[in-house]
Design a protein around this motif. Structure first.
Motif, mmCIF file in Angstrom:
data_model
loop_
_atom_site.group_PDB
_atom_site.id
_atom_site.type_symbol
_atom_site.label_atom_id
_atom_site.label_comp_id
_atom_site.label_asym_id
_atom_site.label_seq_id
_atom_site.Cartn_x
_atom_site.Cartn_y
_atom_site.Cartn_z
ATOM 1 N N GLY A 17 26.526 63.864 -15.856
ATOM 2 C CA GLY A 17 27.774 62.591 -15.348
ATOM 3 C C GLY A 17 29.413 63.243 -15.416
ATOM 4 N N LYS A 18 29.583 64.204 -14.717
ATOM 5 C CA LYS A 18 30.473 64.374 -14.609
ATOM 6 C C LYS A 18 31.747 63.236 -13.881
ATOM 7 N N ARG A 151 18.453 63.714 -6.563
ATOM 8 C CA ARG A 151 19.736 64.722 -5.159
ATOM 9 C C ARG A 151 18.509 65.803 -5.190
#
Ligand code: ADP
Length: 208
Positions: A17-18, A151
């Motif tokens: 979650g960066k 993703r």
């Protein structure tokens, strides 16, 4: 360095979650009227491109050479005359980086001795120490679920075992660097908003 702007670094396993939190922190910093720049390592600069090529296998090099390229990319990221971070920070701009020195130690110490990496990055450490390293701590299984939903490229090759190993190495580093670095570990298993609030609570004092 005579510091005017702040420097925050986000760390964590892939998919923790960066990027999501960097954007939210940037918005909050800008809402206080301070300019804020988002960046990442490896960079998109010339040396960073070589690093990306080594990571994807388009170029092959010895692990020590790759580690040296990472260190060179970092120095260029900090010191480049055109857009180096040290210069931006001296101008009063806050900078948030997706990964920095602790990523090097967590990921590359598998193949290159940690002490060697620390020595090789000593110049960068001296040039710019983060005001805070923010580690988003997510259960590797949750990360894999999120990545499977959102993703479709290389990260899908990640396994729970590998992510767990990287997370464990981060925690070993936190023990080792606890005295010299400001490290904030945030519970990343929460909602996006709850994580953003915890992070802001921790860094807001730099702005308000
Ligand atoms: P990173 O930059 O660390 O690789 P991202 O911010 O890209 O991670 O997040 C990975 C995926 O997980 C994205 O699809 C994102 O929308 C989702 N995500 C991020 N944070 C959360 C959260 N707290 N809860 C649920 N999903 C999240």
């Amino acid at each position: 360095m005579d510091r005017k702007g702040r420097f925050f670094v986000f760390e964590g396993i892939d998919g923790s979650g960066k990027s999501t939190q960097i954007q939210l922190l940037k918005d909050r910093i800008e809402a206080t009227g301070v300019r804020c720049l988002e960046t990442k390592e490896p960079t998109d600069g010339p040396i960073g491109s070589l690093v990306h090529q080594c990571m994807t296998g388009r170029t092959t090099a010895d692990e020590q050479t790759i580690a040296a390229l990472f260190a060179a990319d970092r120095l260029d990221h900090l010191l480049n005359e055109t857009d180096g971070l040290c210069q931006k920070i001296q101008q009063g701009i806050s900078v948030i980086s997706d990964r920095y020195i602790l990523s090097t130690y967590a990921y590359q110490s598998v193949r290159v001795p940690l002490e060697w990496l620390i020595q090789m990055n000593a110049q960068a450490t001296q040039a710019l120490q983060p005001d805070c390293h923010i580690f988003i701590d997510v259960d590797p299984e949750i990360t894999l679920e999120r990545m499977a939903k959102g993703r479709f490229h290389t990260e899908l090759y990640e396994t729970k075992e590998r992510l767990t190993e990287v997370r464990d190495r981060y925690f070993d580093l936190f023990d080792r660097f606890a005295q010299q670095e400001n490290i904030f570990i945030v519970d990343g298993n929460q909602s996006i908003e709850a994580i953003a609030n915890d992070i802001w609570e921790h860094v807001a004092h730099y702005y308000v």
